[in-house]
Design a protein around this motif. Structure first.
Motif, PDB file in Angstrom:
ATOM      1  N   GLN A   1      -6.677   2.071 -10.316  1.00 40.77           N
ATOM      2  CA  GLN A   1      -6.087   2.936  -9.262  1.00 40.77           C
ATOM      3  C   GLN A   1      -7.097   4.377  -9.820  1.00 40.77           C
ATOM      4  N   ASP A   2      -7.784   4.953  -8.908  1.00 41.72           N
ATOM      5  CA  ASP A   2      -8.532   6.058  -9.303  1.00 41.72           C
ATOM      6  C   ASP A   2      -7.836   7.287  -8.886  1.00 41.72           C
ATOM      7  N   VAL A   3      -7.764   8.066  -9.968  1.00 47.85           N
ATOM      8  CA  VAL A   3      -7.025   9.440  -9.649  1.00 47.85           C
ATOM      9  C   VAL A   3      -7.656  10.547 -10.428  1.00 47.85           C
ATOM     10  N   ARG A   4      -7.430  11.635 -10.059  1.00 46.94           N
ATOM     11  CA  ARG A   4      -7.927  12.943 -10.443  1.00 46.94           C
ATOM     12  C   ARG A   4      -6.808  13.853 -11.186  1.00 46.94           C
ATOM     13  N   LEU A   5      -6.874  13.622 -12.415  1.00 45.44           N
ATOM     14  CA  LEU A   5      -5.927  14.709 -13.375  1.00 45.44           C
ATOM     15  C   LEU A   5      -6.505  15.370 -14.397  1.00 45.44           C
ATOM     16  N   PRO A   6      -5.738  16.540 -14.423  1.00 38.81           N
ATOM     17  CA  PRO A   6      -6.092  17.672 -15.658  1.00 38.81           C
ATOM     18  C   PRO A   6      -5.651  17.096 -16.762  1.00 38.81           C
ATOM     19  N   ASP A   7      -6.350  17.391 -17.890  1.00 34.45           N
ATOM     20  CA  ASP A   7      -5.987  17.160 -19.232  1.00 34.45           C
ATOM     21  C   ASP A   7      -4.502  17.296 -19.706  1.00 34.45           C
ATOM     22  N   GLY A   8      -3.782  16.417 -20.278  1.00 40.18           N
ATOM     23  CA  GLY A   8      -2.381  16.462 -20.468  1.00 40.18           C
ATOM     24  C   GLY A   8      -1.676  15.167 -20.722  1.00 40.18           C
ATOM     25  N   SER A   9      -0.357  15.317 -20.981  1.00 40.57           N
ATOM     26  CA  SER A   9       0.450  14.146 -21.181  1.00 40.57           C
ATOM     27  C   SER A   9       1.060  13.900 -19.633  1.00 40.57           C
ATOM     28  N   TYR A  10       1.547  12.602 -19.424  1.00 40.60           N
ATOM     29  CA  TYR A  10       1.860  12.020 -18.314  1.00 40.60           C
ATOM     30  C   TYR A  10       2.686  10.931 -18.474  1.00 40.60           C
ATOM     31  N   GLU A  11       3.581  10.483 -17.635  1.00 41.82           N
ATOM     32  CA  GLU A  11       4.454   9.234 -17.484  1.00 41.82           C
ATOM     33  C   GLU A  11       4.010   8.368 -16.366  1.00 41.82           C
ATOM     34  N   VAL A  12       3.912   7.063 -16.584  1.00 47.58           N
ATOM     35  CA  VAL A  12       3.474   6.273 -15.505  1.00 47.58           C
ATOM     36  C   VAL A  12       4.594   5.395 -15.357  1.00 47.58           C
ATOM     37  N   LEU A  13       5.392   5.448 -14.149  1.00 50.63           N
ATOM     38  CA  LEU A  13       6.571   4.407 -13.897  1.00 50.63           C
ATOM     39  C   LEU A  13       6.022   3.674 -13.031  1.00 50.63           C
ATOM     40  N   LEU A  14       6.426   2.149 -13.314  1.00 52.94           N
ATOM     41  CA  LEU A  14       6.153   1.163 -12.550  1.00 52.94           C
ATOM     42  C   LEU A  14       7.102   0.215 -12.037  1.00 52.94           C
ATOM     43  N   ARG A  15       7.185  -0.033 -10.794  1.00 46.31           N
ATOM     44  CA  ARG A  15       8.292  -1.203 -10.470  1.00 46.31           C
ATOM     45  C   ARG A  15       7.335  -2.247  -9.854  1.00 46.31           C
ATOM     46  N   VAL A  16       8.046  -3.556 -10.406  1.00 42.97           N
ATOM     47  CA  VAL A  16       7.199  -4.828  -9.896  1.00 42.97           C
ATOM     48  C   VAL A  16       8.206  -5.656  -9.372  1.00 42.97           C
ATOM     49  N   SER A  17       7.626  -6.364  -8.318  1.00 44.35           N
ATOM     50  CA  SER A  17       8.452  -7.321  -7.559  1.00 44.35           C
ATOM     51  C   SER A  17       7.924  -8.745  -7.742  1.00 44.35           C
ATOM     52  N   ARG A  18       8.463  -9.722  -8.081  1.00 42.12           N
ATOM     53  CA  ARG A  18       8.154 -11.203  -8.342  1.00 42.12           C
ATOM     54  C   ARG A  18       8.381 -11.883  -7.668  1.00 42.12           C
ATOM     55  N   ALA A  19       7.876 -12.998  -7.066  1.00 39.74           N
ATOM     56  CA  ALA A  19       8.355 -14.165  -6.037  1.00 39.74           C
ATOM     57  C   ALA A  19       9.509 -14.574  -6.748  1.00 39.74           C
ATOM     58  N   GLY A  20      10.606 -14.574  -5.947  1.00 35.96           N
ATOM     59  CA  GLY A  20      11.741 -15.415  -6.491  1.00 35.96           C
ATOM     60  C   GLY A  20      12.431 -14.858  -7.596  1.00 35.96           C
ATOM     61  N   GLY A  21      11.983 -13.664  -8.130  1.00 39.60           N
ATOM     62  CA  GLY A  21      12.742 -12.855  -9.288  1.00 39.60           C
ATOM     63  C   GLY A  21      13.246 -11.535  -9.070  1.00 39.60           C
ATOM     64  N   ARG A  22      13.881 -11.045 -10.098  1.00 40.47           N
ATOM     65  CA  ARG A  22      14.447 -10.058 -10.062  1.00 40.47           C
ATOM     66  C   ARG A  22      13.368  -8.869 -10.138  1.00 40.47           C
TER      67      ARG A  22
ATOM     68  N   ALA B   1       0.350 -14.113 -10.986  1.00 36.45           N
ATOM     69  CA  ALA B   1       0.289 -14.972 -10.051  1.00 36.45           C
ATOM     70  C   ALA B   1       1.820 -14.796  -9.352  1.00 36.45           C
ATOM     71  N   GLU B   2       2.733 -14.172 -10.064  1.00 30.09           N
ATOM     72  CA  GLU B   2       4.034 -13.918  -9.486  1.00 30.09           C
ATOM     73  C   GLU B   2       4.512 -12.839  -8.846  1.00 30.09           C
ATOM     74  N   ILE B   3       3.210 -11.575  -9.086  1.00 30.06           N
ATOM     75  CA  ILE B   3       3.847 -10.427  -8.343  1.00 30.06           C
ATOM     76  C   ILE B   3       3.572 -10.537  -7.035  1.00 30.06           C
ATOM     77  N   ARG B   4       4.158  -9.651  -6.353  1.00 31.68           N
ATOM     78  CA  ARG B   4       4.105  -9.633  -4.885  1.00 31.68           C
ATOM     79  C   ARG B   4       3.929  -8.067  -4.458  1.00 31.68           C
ATOM     80  N   LEU B   5       4.480  -7.230  -5.387  1.00 40.42           N
ATOM     81  CA  LEU B   5       4.591  -5.683  -5.102  1.00 40.42           C
ATOM     82  C   LEU B   5       4.312  -5.131  -6.454  1.00 40.42           C
ATOM     83  N   LEU B   6       3.725  -3.897  -6.262  1.00 47.12           N
ATOM     84  CA  LEU B   6       3.496  -3.066  -7.669  1.00 47.12           C
ATOM     85  C   LEU B   6       3.641  -1.835  -7.039  1.00 47.12           C
ATOM     86  N   GLU B   7       4.650  -0.933  -7.586  1.00 40.42           N
ATOM     87  CA  GLU B   7       4.733   0.605  -7.084  1.00 40.42           C
ATOM     88  C   GLU B   7       4.382   1.351  -8.350  1.00 40.42           C
ATOM     89  N   VAL B   8       3.453   2.463  -8.124  1.00 41.14           N
ATOM     90  CA  VAL B   8       3.124   3.245  -9.333  1.00 41.14           C
ATOM     91  C   VAL B   8       3.496   4.714  -8.944  1.00 41.14           C
TER      92      VAL B   8
END
Length: 120
Positions: free
Chosen positions: A71-92, A38-45
């Motif tokens: 999020q629907d994606v097409r990826l070949p088999d393998g290892s990945y890293e998912v980087l997420l940035r979250v902006s919340r209402a009134g918070g850091r 409920a506090e999340i305003r932006l999610l970047e992936v």
């Protein structure tokens, strides 16, 4: 002798086919299970591999996010890293790094426990 040679040839072709099939992208649904949505305003992936970013997505929620974002994606088999940035209402803003291993098609649920991003 001919039967053994044919069997060896078939096994070799099957092995080559399996090797090549691993490089074909799979349909994967990444499901981000959000903490305090409920506090999340932006999610970047960003989905990355060793060579860099492969997929980027931004989700905006003026009135708060749903509990899960897909999020629907097409990826070949393998290892990945998912980087997420979250902006919340009134918070850091928060950030998270999550490992991802793609070995089959289908949904992958990633629990997002973001922590405040460092001020650099």
């Amino acid at each position: 002798m001919k039967g053994a040679l044919r069997l060896l040839l078939l096994l070799g072709l099957a092995a080559i086919g399996l090797f090549l099939a691993r490089g074909i992208p799979r349909s994967v649904t990444l499901v981000y299970d959000l903490e305090d949505p409920a506090e999340i305003r932006l999610l970047e992936v960003d989905v990355r591999n060793a060579e860099g970013a492969l997929r980027h997505a931004e989700y905006r929620f003026p009135d708060g996010a749903p509990r899960q974002v897909r999020q629907d994606v097409r990826l070949p088999d393998g290892s990945y890293e998912v980087l997420l940035r979250v902006s919340r209402a009134g918070g850091r803003p928060g950030a998270a790094r999550l490992p991802l291993l793609v070995a089959e098609s289908g949904p992958v649920v990633l629990a997002v426990h973001d922590r405040p991003a460092r001020a650099d």
